[in-house]
Structure formats: structure tokens, C-alpha cells
Motif scaffolding. Structure first.
Motif, PDB file in Angstrom:
ATOM      1  N   LEU A   1      -5.727  -3.777   3.545  1.00  0.00           N
ATOM      2  CA  LEU A   1      -6.291  -4.289   2.308  1.00  0.00           C
ATOM      3  C   LEU A   1      -7.503  -5.154   2.604  1.00  0.00           C
ATOM      4  O   LEU A   1      -7.534  -5.859   3.608  1.00  0.00           O
ATOM      5  CB  LEU A   1      -5.249  -5.134   1.570  1.00  0.00           C
ATOM      6  CG  LEU A   1      -4.051  -4.373   1.026  1.00  0.00           C
ATOM      7  CD1 LEU A   1      -3.056  -5.354   0.424  1.00  0.00           C
ATOM      8  CD2 LEU A   1      -4.477  -3.363  -0.010  1.00  0.00           C
TER       9      LEU A   1
ATOM     10  N   GLU B   1       0.819  -1.215   0.000  1.00  0.00           N
ATOM     11  CA  GLU B   1       0.000   0.000   0.000  1.00  0.00           C
ATOM     12  C   GLU B   1       0.852   1.265   0.000  1.00  0.00           C
ATOM     13  O   GLU B   1       0.420   2.308  -0.455  1.00  0.00           O
ATOM     14  CB  GLU B   1      -0.941   0.013   1.199  1.00  0.00           C
ATOM     15  CG  GLU B   1      -2.155  -0.856   1.003  1.00  0.00           C
ATOM     16  CD  GLU B   1      -2.954  -0.427  -0.209  1.00  0.00           C
ATOM     17  OE1 GLU B   1      -3.617   0.624  -0.166  1.00  0.00           O
ATOM     18  OE2 GLU B   1      -2.907  -1.140  -1.216  1.00  0.00           O
TER      19      GLU B   1
ATOM     20  N   PHE C   1      -5.470   1.848   5.633  1.00  0.00           N
ATOM     21  CA  PHE C   1      -4.493   1.255   4.723  1.00  0.00           C
ATOM     22  C   PHE C   1      -4.642  -0.263   4.625  1.00  0.00           C
ATOM     23  O   PHE C   1      -4.003  -0.889   3.793  1.00  0.00           O
ATOM     24  CB  PHE C   1      -3.064   1.553   5.173  1.00  0.00           C
ATOM     25  CG  PHE C   1      -2.479   2.801   4.585  1.00  0.00           C
ATOM     26  CD1 PHE C   1      -2.353   2.961   3.214  1.00  0.00           C
ATOM     27  CD2 PHE C   1      -2.036   3.812   5.405  1.00  0.00           C
ATOM     28  CE1 PHE C   1      -1.809   4.108   2.674  1.00  0.00           C
ATOM     29  CE2 PHE C   1      -1.479   4.962   4.882  1.00  0.00           C
ATOM     30  CZ  PHE C   1      -1.367   5.115   3.505  1.00  0.00           C
TER      31      PHE C   1
END
Length: 143
Positions: A71, A19, A69
Motif C-alpha cells: 500500500l 489487500e 501489493f
């Protein structure tokens, strides 16, 4: 004066590190915070070794990793195994409103768009194939 660099492979928390590659303002701040965690341990490099040092720094960094952040985990059909997903590929046959908007709601932020026409339907007619790609682009722009 000498310049000395030490390099090690980082194979911990790959989905979270991925990320940071977005390199937007928040990702750059997180990367800077990770660098500070590593730098604070610099004097312990000879005792710990690079792998342990980076592992320790990443553990501290993750303690306050921003939740936005994280996922999304996609279920993989088996016994409820979730895999982090970094991106999603869409093509002309995709149900764009449903898949694209649903993926955004789930947290997917990276999309790969395939503008190839349907080879079976178009045959050798490249003009029709190109128009299929243009139609896909217009459908996407409409969202």
C-alpha cells in the motif's frame, strides 16, 4: 469423526492483509500461499499456540510478498510519519483529474465516491442536488 477449528485474531501486517480482500486472482493466490504457510505449521499448534504459529507463518509469507501489493504511504503532516492508505474518498468538490489520476499512480486502488450535492449551494432544492451528483458522475466518467 469430529471437526475441530481453532481461531485466533490476526493483528499483524493488517495493511497487507487488507489487500487480500480485493479477492482478485492475484489476491486469491496470495491468500492460498498464506494458508499453506499456516498449514505447514499445523503439527506445532500445541507447542507454539495459535498466535505464535500465525505470526511465524506470516513472517514466512511476507518474505516473498509481491511488491505490487504494497500500500502507498501517505505523509501525515507530523514528523514524516507514513500511514498505509487503503482507499480514498472523492466528492463533487474534488479536483478529479489531479487527485484521481495521482492516487492511481501512487498505488491507491480503492475509491469511495460521494455523489451528494453541495447542501450549502443547493439549499432545499433536491433537483439541483441530484444534478450536482450527476455532473460529478459525468466528470468521473470522462477520466
Amino acid at each position: 469423526p469430529y471437526i475441530l477449528a481453532v481461531q485466533t485474531r490476526v493483528e499483524l501486517e493488517m495493511s497487507r492483509l487488507a489487500e487480500l480482500l480485493a479477492m482478485d486472482a492475484d489476491a486469491i493466490l496470495e491468500l492460498d500461499r498464506l494458508r499453506r504457510c499456516v498449514k505447514q505449521r499445523e503439527s506445532s499448534l500445541l507447542e507454539m499456540g495459535p498466535t505464535a504459529l500465525v505470526g511465524d507463518a506470516i513472517s514466512e509469507w511476507l518474505a516473498s510478498f509481491p511488491p505490487y501489493f504494497e500500500l502507498p504511504l501517505l505523509e501525515s503532516g507530523g514528523p514524516a510519519l507514513g500511514r498505509p492508505s487503503v482507499s480514498l474518498e472523492l466528492n463533487a468538490r474534488s479536483d478529479l483529474p489531479k487527485i484521481f489520476l495521482g492516487a492511481l499512480e501512487e498505488g491507491i486502488r480503492h475509491f469511495h465516491l460521494s455523489f451528494e450535492g453541495d447542501i450549502q449551494a443547493c439549499g432545499d432544492d433536491h433537483r439541483v442536488s441530484g444534478l450536482t451528483g450527476q455532473l460529478f458522475a459525468l466528470r468521473l466518467a470522462d477520466l
